[in-house]
Design an enzyme around this catalytic site. Structure first.
Site, mmCIF file in Angstrom:
data_model
loop_
_atom_site.group_PDB
_atom_site.id
_atom_site.type_symbol
_atom_site.label_atom_id
_atom_site.label_comp_id
_atom_site.label_asym_id
_atom_site.label_seq_id
_atom_site.Cartn_x
_atom_site.Cartn_y
_atom_site.Cartn_z
ATOM 1 N N ASP A 10 -4.950 -34.551 26.859
ATOM 2 C CA ASP A 10 -4.350 -34.085 27.833
ATOM 3 C C ASP A 10 -4.122 -32.583 27.121
ATOM 4 O O ASP A 10 -4.188 -32.624 25.730
ATOM 5 C CB ASP A 10 -2.926 -34.592 28.105
ATOM 6 C CG ASP A 10 -2.102 -33.834 28.791
ATOM 7 O OD1 ASP A 10 -2.610 -33.142 29.935
ATOM 8 O OD2 ASP A 10 -0.661 -33.536 28.320
ATOM 9 N N ASP A 12 -1.515 -29.634 28.317
ATOM 10 C CA ASP A 12 -0.019 -29.213 28.206
ATOM 11 C C ASP A 12 0.656 -30.401 27.824
ATOM 12 O O ASP A 12 0.698 -31.342 28.397
ATOM 13 C CB ASP A 12 0.279 -28.613 29.650
ATOM 14 C CG ASP A 12 -0.543 -27.428 30.036
ATOM 15 O OD1 ASP A 12 -1.180 -26.845 29.249
ATOM 16 O OD2 ASP A 12 -0.901 -27.304 31.346
HETATM 17 MG MG LIG Z 1 0.753 -33.119 29.505
#
Ligand SMILES: [Mg+2]
Ligand SMILES: [Zn+2]
Length: 194
Positions: A10, A12
């Site tokens: 992922d 962020d």
């Molecule tokens: Mg995230």
């Protein structure tokens, strides 16, 4: 040809601080350990592939060309530290988008497996022998959807996600404080399997 293994990441809350909807690279604060973590992933023979939901595009908070610029600069900064990403996949969709091309349900928004499946086709990845690391329940559910080993991070939304997953009786393979710890866990686990 032998399929490759990947660590899906992922963005962020995993690689950089989650600040909502950044629309320029100056708003991206990369966690200081992320460079070395990605480098170690690569040195261990895994591909490093980012899979990121970017509904901010569908919501009109950021234009796709700005996202491309962010990712170009992110790749460069990591590459300077010998941490080269093999792919960056994003989902620009938002169900209620006012922009027709981004509107509606899609197969790529995590926890849907679209981005990881596309990466698997593009890069010849065996998702079952891969890992998925992220700070949200959607990341863990994506990992399970592609039969990868899912690791939850406590950075970003990690604490909230942990209780959400507990309610759903979904268990990540490991819960790590940070991406650094997650990668160390992967490397140790790989050693013990060999
Ligand atoms: Mg995230
Ligand atoms: Zn999508």
């Amino acid at each position: 040809m032998m399929k490759k293994r990947a660590v899906f990441l992922d963005r962020d809350g995993t690689i950089n601080r989650d600040v909502g909807y950044p629309n320029s690279y100056s708003m991206i604060e990369i966690y200081p350990y992320s460079f070395e973590a990605v480098r170690k992933i690569k040195e261990a023979g895994f591909l490093a592939v980012i899979v990121t939901n970017q509904a901010g595009i569908g919501k009109g908070f950021i234009e796709e060309k700005n996202l491309h610029d962010i990712h170009r600069k992110l790749r460069l900064d990591f590459a300077k530290k010998k941490a080269v990403f093999d792919g960056i996949y994003y989902c620009p969709h938002y169900e209620l988008s006012e922009i027709p091309q981004y509107r509606g349900a899609c197969s790529c928004r995590k926890p849907n497996p679209g981005m990881a499946q596309q990466a698997a086709r593009d890069l010849n990845i065996d998702t079952k022998r891969s890992y998925m690391i992220g700070d949200k329940a959607e990341d863990i559910l994506l990992g399970l959807n592609i039969q990868a080993t899912p690791i939850l991070l406590l950075t970003g939304y990690g604490q909230k996600s942990l209780s959400r997953l507990k309610k759903q009786k979904v268990e990540p393979a490991f819960v790590a404080e940070t991406l650094k710890e997650a990668v160390e866990w992967i490397l140790e686990r790989e050693q013990s399997i060999l």
